[in-house]
Design an enzyme around this catalytic site. Structure first.
Site, PDB file in Angstrom:
ATOM      1  CB  CYS A   2      14.764  28.719  23.565  1.00 51.86           C
ATOM      2  SG  CYS A   2      16.086  29.167  22.214  1.00 51.86           S
ATOM      3  NE  ARG A  27       9.032  30.668  24.502  1.00 47.45           N
ATOM      4  CZ  ARG A  27       8.438  32.068  24.708  1.00 47.45           C
ATOM      5  NH1 ARG A  27       7.278  32.273  24.808  1.00 47.45           N
ATOM      6  NH2 ARG A  27       9.506  33.168  24.798  1.00 47.45           N
ATOM      7  CD1 TRP A  73      13.457  28.220  15.613  1.00 51.12           C
ATOM      8  CD2 TRP A  73      14.614  29.909  15.854  1.00 51.12           C
ATOM      9  NE1 TRP A  73      13.219  28.788  14.402  1.00 51.12           N
ATOM     10  CE2 TRP A  73      13.877  29.885  14.518  1.00 51.12           C
ATOM     11  CE3 TRP A  73      15.246  30.890  16.373  1.00 51.12           C
ATOM     12  CZ2 TRP A  73      14.386  30.792  13.691  1.00 51.12           C
ATOM     13  CZ3 TRP A  73      15.480  32.067  15.412  1.00 51.12           C
ATOM     14  CH2 TRP A  73      14.938  31.844  14.034  1.00 51.12           C
ATOM     15  CG  ASN A  99      14.374  32.447  24.968  1.00 50.10           C
ATOM     16  OD1 ASN A  99      14.793  32.558  23.924  1.00 50.10           O
ATOM     17  ND2 ASN A  99      13.192  32.625  25.455  1.00 50.10           N
ATOM     18  N   GLY A 100      17.502  33.666  24.496  1.00 54.19           N
ATOM     19  CA  GLY A 100      18.215  34.915  24.091  1.00 54.19           C
ATOM     20  C   GLY A 100      19.782  35.093  23.418  1.00 54.19           C
ATOM     21  CD  GLU A 485      -2.518  37.244   8.374  1.00 54.92           C
ATOM     22  OE1 GLU A 485      -1.710  37.823   8.215  1.00 54.92           O
ATOM     23  OE2 GLU A 485      -2.550  36.317   9.041  1.00 54.92           O
ATOM     24  CE  LYS A 489      -1.301  32.872   9.105  1.00 60.60           C
ATOM     25  NZ  LYS A 489      -0.956  34.287   9.601  1.00 60.60           N
ATOM     26  CD  GLU A 492       2.918  31.879   8.711  1.00 60.61           C
ATOM     27  OE1 GLU A 492       3.724  32.188   9.505  1.00 60.61           O
ATOM     28  OE2 GLU A 492       1.495  32.327   9.135  1.00 60.61           O
ATOM     29  CG  HIS A 508       1.605  49.287 -11.855  1.00 58.64           C
ATOM     30  ND1 HIS A 508       1.420  50.030 -12.745  1.00 58.64           N
ATOM     31  CD2 HIS A 508       0.276  49.337 -11.125  1.00 58.64           C
ATOM     32  CE1 HIS A 508       0.495  50.957 -12.725  1.00 58.64           C
ATOM     33  NE2 HIS A 508      -0.327  50.406 -11.899  1.00 58.64           N
ATOM     34  CE  LYS A 607       1.608  32.100  18.180  1.00 55.73           C
ATOM     35  NZ  LYS A 607       0.870  32.262  16.997  1.00 55.73           N
TER      36      LYS A 607
END
Ligand code: F6R
Length: 612
Positions: A2, A27, A73, A99-100, A485, A489, A492, A508, A607
């Site tokens: 958050c 965030r 969040w 936050n936490g 990567e 990208k 997401e 395989h 983030k």
């Protein structure tokens, strides 16, 4: 996950807080709220984004020279109006933002319920504010002391700010495992999860350490102590970035701006560290640990997500150039699997935010076992930067878009410098070869610029695949992490399922997925296992897959087979990730925009992942 921001001083708090929330929205963005203290303490909060809160508050009372604000969040309790922060205490004389996660909130809540407390939300945060008020009333202590005593009972992570209507000029804040920065203005204080809401008001900041409590009062010096009651002297630092780093600067999205910043950010990562003319590479931040690095029997790199992909490139670089065995670990796995590690090991933690909970926990574990811990972080003063013995900042500048772009290339740049430095010191590379690579490294920012010029072409290729349901990304050697990567990208920000694979592994299993509906992005640059990748492309073609190839300028063989080709400038094989990643970032960006996705704030993501 958050964002928290708070203000006390002579100015109106509301505009500062709402702007601060916009800056911190990356965030977390499922609900937001503000508490303002004027004649009484008023809380306004709502589900949704900061803009929804601003709308909701349009006709409300904005008065107050002190306030606290939060963008959330959700962890405990679904994102709704009630669970949004701030939370009142029972008497509504106190309010908190947090936050936490309070891990022992269950027993604390039961205890409070048994003593008559009622809870309105599902959050762990509400437990904390009731506890603080309970201590204040029952033990007759002042607010900072009540906060201190309460935090001694708490297990978990927190960054909190508490406001009280008994103290119209005072805020009490504390941190453990979640970041908190204090900005010192003229007769005023700012508190925030990071420096982004502060930099436009003041450059003087104090980063709190774990288990520190700060009391800020308008017009008075801040009082800093630990939760064990030891008074500390605040260490005031100067912020080194400017406001322009936090604005979109004419770009439609932060992500696009950050993609375009890469020539500059890579240059900044190398500044003062690479001097190609004199043949020097140096990393001052880890100089003291160089003898240990030169003699170590192995390096373990820990990271998550995109940083983990950068770490994989680092593994290839360090092994090839410096001949040091490297293991790359997901921090989340490393921390729970009792790894064999001791004081002879060197652990390198790679993190953009410097706040990732799993990476921090993995560092703690390695430290307990006696290893030397080095960091590669972007955010100055972050928890990981503080938890390591030494480290190197990437200097990419604030990354606001949730999808990491310029941080990745900056991390790879630092790992390249590190591998080169160790190689030349160990004598595992010829001087002429070393010079050849660093001359080329210096050219990379210009070549990134050249690659960015392909944007239009890339955008038209992206348009063709906007409605694909799946994507496969293939690469070998240095291009394998690039494939991973690229896939990350895309998934997401566009919500298209995408997988990255070492090209040879395709046969395989994933080859079963290939048909005319399946776009396959192949990074097929001309050095390294080029011919092998060519064979892999033929395998895809034979099954009618659609090939989008990233090739070296002038390539003929792959171009003949591929449906679409993107030509990047020629470079050393080991530097290709710095160029080949750029078109993949742009493909993901354009597809996401064309699908009308929120590129900078993709669903369910935030983030910095400060929870497990
Ligand atoms: C992907 C992304 C995440 C982060 C991961 C680690 O675009 O941003 O996968 O890379 O959460 O974050 P840091 O680097 O801050 O430790």
């Amino acid at each position: 996950m958050c964002g928290i921001v708070a203000y006390v001083g002579d100015k109106d708090a509301f505009p500062i807080l709402i702007k601060g929330l916009y800056r911190l929205e990356y965030r977390g963005y499922d609900s937001a709220g503000i508490a303002l203290l004027n004649e009484s303490l008023k809380i306004y909060k709502t589900r949704g984004k900061v803009a929804d809160l601003e709308n909701f508050m349009q006709d409300k009372d904005h008065k107050g020279k002190i306030g606290i604000a939060h963008t959330r969040w959700a962890t405990h309790g679904e994102p709704n109006d009630i669970n949004a922060h701030p939370h009142y205490s029972r008497t509504k004389k106190l309010a908190i933002i947090h936050n936490g996660i309070i891990e022992n909130y269950g027993p604390l809540k039961e205890e409070l319920i048994s003593r008559g407390y009622r809870f309105t939300s599902d959050t762990d945060t509400e437990v904390l504010i009731h506890l603080i008020e309970d201590i204040r009333q029952n033990e007759g202590v002042d607010l900072p002391e009540a906060v201190r005593i309460a935090l001694n009972q708490v297990i978990g992570a927190y960054a909190i700010v508490v406001i009280s209507d008994d103290h119209p000029d005072m805020l009490v804040a504390a941190r453990k495992g979640s970041p908190l920065v204090v900005g010192i203005g003229d007769n005023e204080y700012y508190l925030a999860s990071d420096a982004t809401p502060i930099v436009e008001h003041t450059k003087d900041v104090v980063y709190l350490d774990d288990e520190e409590i700060v009391t800020v009062k308008k017009g008075e010096k801040m009082l800093l102590k630990t939760i064990r009651n030891r008074v500390k002297t605040p260490y005031i630092q100067k912020l080194e970035f400017n406001l322009s780093a936090l604005e979109k600067g004419g770009f439609e999205h932060f992500m696009l701006k950050e993609i375009y910043e890469q020539p500059r950010s890579i240059r900044d990562s190398m500044r003062g560290r690479l001097n190609a003319r004199d043949g020097i590479v140096s990393l001052g931040g880890i100089l003291d640990y160089e003898p240990k690095l030169l003699n170590t029997h192995r390096i373990i790199i820990i990271a998550c997500g995109t940083s983990w992909h950068a770490a994989l490139v680092g593994e290839y670089l360090l092994e090839e150039l410096a001949r040091i065995p490297v293991e790359v670990e997901y921090a989340s796995e490393f921390r729970y699997r009792n790894p064999v590690i001791d004081e002879t090991d060197i652990v390198i933690a790679v993190s953009q935010s410097g706040e990732t909970a799993d990476t921090l926990a993995a560092i703690e574990l390695a430290r307990e076992k006696g290893a030397t811990i080095l960091g590669i972080c972007n955010v100055v003063g972050s928890s990981i930067a503080r938890a390591t013995h030494a480290g190197v900042y990437t200097h990419a500048g604030p990354e606001i878009g949730v999808a990491s772009t310029k941080a990745f290339t900056a991390q790879v740049t630092i790992l390249t410098l590190m591998a080169l430095r160790l190689a030349i010191k160990k004598g595992t590379i010829e001087t002429s070869r070393f010079q050849q690579i660093i001359d080329e490294l210096e050219e990379i920012p210009r070549k990134v610029e050249e690659t960015l010029n392909l944007d239009k072409e890339i955008s038209s290729i992206a348009k063709i695949f906007t409605y694909a349901r799946n994507f496969l990304y293939l690469g070998r050697g240095y291009n394998f992490p690039v494939a991973l990567e690229g896939a990350l990208k895309l998934k997401e920000i566009s919500y298209i399922h995408a997988e990255g694979y070492p090209a040879a592994e395709m046969k395989h299993g994933p080859i079963a997925l290939i048909d005319r509906e399946m776009p396959v992005v192949v990074i097929a640059t001309n050095r390294g296992p080029y011919d092998k990748v060519l064979t892999n492309i033929q395998e895809v073609k034979a099954r009618k897959g659609k090939i989008i190839a990233i090739v070296t300028k002038g390539d003929k063989k792959v171009r003949e087979l591929a449906d679409y080709s993107i030509e990047i400038p020629e470079t050393e094989e080991l530097l290709v990730p710095l160029l080949a990643t750029i078109p993949l970032q742009l493909i993901a960006y354009h597809i996401a925009v064309m699908r009308d996705c929120n590129v900078d704030q993709p669903r369910n993501l935030a983030k910095s992942v400060t929870v497990e």
